[in-house]
Design a protein around this motif. Sequence first.
Motif, short mmCIF file in Angstrom:
data_model
loop_
_atom_site.label_atom_id
_atom_site.label_comp_id
_atom_site.label_asym_id
_atom_site.label_seq_id
_atom_site.Cartn_x
_atom_site.Cartn_y
_atom_site.Cartn_z
N LYS A 135 1.19 -0.80 0.43
CA LYS A 135 0.16 0.42 0.01
C LYS A 135 1.00 1.14 0.09
O LYS A 135 0.52 2.49 -0.19
N HIS A 159 -4.46 -1.61 -7.20
CA HIS A 159 -4.87 -1.39 -6.46
C HIS A 159 -6.34 -0.67 -7.28
O HIS A 159 -7.35 -0.34 -6.69
N ASP A 201 -8.55 -2.33 -5.41
CA ASP A 201 -9.25 -1.42 -4.14
C ASP A 201 -9.17 -0.68 -3.56
O ASP A 201 -8.60 0.46 -3.45
N LEU A 232 -8.87 2.10 -0.87
CA LEU A 232 -7.97 2.60 -0.77
C LEU A 232 -7.65 3.93 -1.89
O LEU A 232 -7.06 4.79 -1.38
N HIS A 292 -4.19 9.39 2.31
CA HIS A 292 -3.32 8.30 1.98
C HIS A 292 -1.88 9.01 1.52
O HIS A 292 -2.61 9.12 -0.23
#
Length: 645
Positions: A529, A536, A540, A543, A552
Amino acid sequence: MLGRKRPLNPGAKVTGVVLEQPSHNSEDNGRHHGRMHIMSARALRYIIPALSVLAILLQGAVFVGRQDIPAEHAARNWSARQTTSGSRRRKLRDATTTSSSLKASSTAKTGTSAVEPETADDEFKELLELDSKLYNLNFDSLFPKSMNKLVTDIAILPRKQFARELDVGYALDKKQEGNEQVLLLYANQTSSSSSLQSFSVRDAKERCKAIKVVLTDPDPKKQECIAIMGQWSSYHVHKFKRKKIKKQKKKDAELLEDADGAEKGEETENDKYEFKYSPARRTILPTADQQEANRRILLLYLSSYPAALEKLKPIAELASRGGSNDGKKMPITVLLSNYGQSRFLINYICAARARNIDVSRVLLFATDKETYKLGKSMGLAVFYDELFAFFPKDAAKNYHDIGYALLMMAKVFSVHLVNALGHDLLFSDVDIALYKDPTEYFFQQSAAYDAFFQHDGYHHPARFAPLAANTGFYYVQNNERTRYFFSVFIRMGDLVIKERSHQAALTTLINEHMSLYGLRVKVMGKDSKQFMSGYHYHADKKLMRKLKEGRHEPHLFHANWLPGDLKMPVLMETKNWFVQEQCLDKSFSELKATAVDEIGLDCCLLEPAPYVKESSHGDEEKTEEEFQKVIERMQNSTGSRVEFL
């Protein structure tokens, strides 16, 4: 044990069996004392051993002492055995009863009586024979004595702890039910038990001098079996696969009698299937034309290599010191680009500068003169040589086309040159946007690893197994293992051309060098990550939402796993596009004509370009649909699953 010259040691591990208490009636004792009085002089040497055996029997046990076993293990195992002594007595009683019954039956059939031992010699031999039979029964182990050189004990260990303490370097697959523990087989005499035990990894390691780790896909649907055979060690896993075979002709079937005893013409399982040696993964060998193409490319590179190395040496040395002769020597960030990728090259530099990341140690390998001029205009250390003249100038249209494969070979050559000069290096694709200086991360990692690779995601294509290492972002320490690795890798161009990717070829070679030469490679699965990618973006969404909202901040975002025409829209969507629109899709001469000073000053934005959803690219469902279409197209052209770099 008596007769084996093994002295008894109270601290040694105790193995063996518990015997039933012998009877002590007067008749037996009288007969025994009678024999003792008629012993010959030459039999006196057996008195002490015989009395020792008798004393042990009267105590109700036969002990076998092993001097090489720690006292704490002996104590633990002795305690465990005490609880099962009753069952052993029953087993031995059954065994001796059966033996007596057989002996009596034999006597009845032959009409003769059992012969009593007449001398101490006969009695002693009988005791030794009984002891040998009891020793071979091996009641204290799950495995028969015929396997005690191959495996002596078995235990289960927690999988996550095992992977942490014995880190092979691969990214650990996600936890799933039914794959939560590791099966450990002991192949030594320091461990023997009669049941499956569970240990901590630390305790289990204390009884091993070496641990061989075998990785296998935990999928019951595949119906795979694992065989361990005692033989000269092989550090490869051999695979036999059951394959369907053609049915025999009727005439042949009638002539041959089935090996399993079936009647003529009867169909059995063996008529339909057989096990054949099978490669670990589906691989098609390079064609003669591909091998010839690689030979020509390699010949050009090797003939240009000495002069190119001398030409690169001062450029690389200056780049490693941040452009100053007095600067501290640090790892070099290696980029490679042709002019078809110029928009991503410009964005890489602009994004880094907008986030105050030093690019003075970036060394750009340009595969054409326009890219060389572009790099110099942006203030970068640049290397260009005619050996790159055969590489395509335009961007690859798609992952897996021939232009892409040739560009991958150029990446291999660029890393080999820098590595051969003795520098630590960080290789990076240009479709990456940095948030932080990644070299700081690698300085904090264990020096035990020779290389670190970005994790490519949990998609598991067979040709990338078992590393799932992304070859678009990796860090390499300079040592004899990595120098030899890349000197071999440059010779695998035919496989790169065949696979249309250097990722599969590199994974194949890494596996071999890890096993054969001790190369240590770490795939950054745990910190994936922090090193985000197109994986991702597709897998994801939570995220990705945090990334877009600024909640993030990873080290980088890599726009891989995407077709070429979707890379820029995704970089814009994730607020990672820092190039002004007027700098796109223009020749270098056009860019130079509009530049006031340095191209970077005119083309770079201080803030990411605003993302405007467009019907062609902006809609997320449309992006996914386009992505799936490209996957299907590539699958049809290659006959195998394709994952985007």
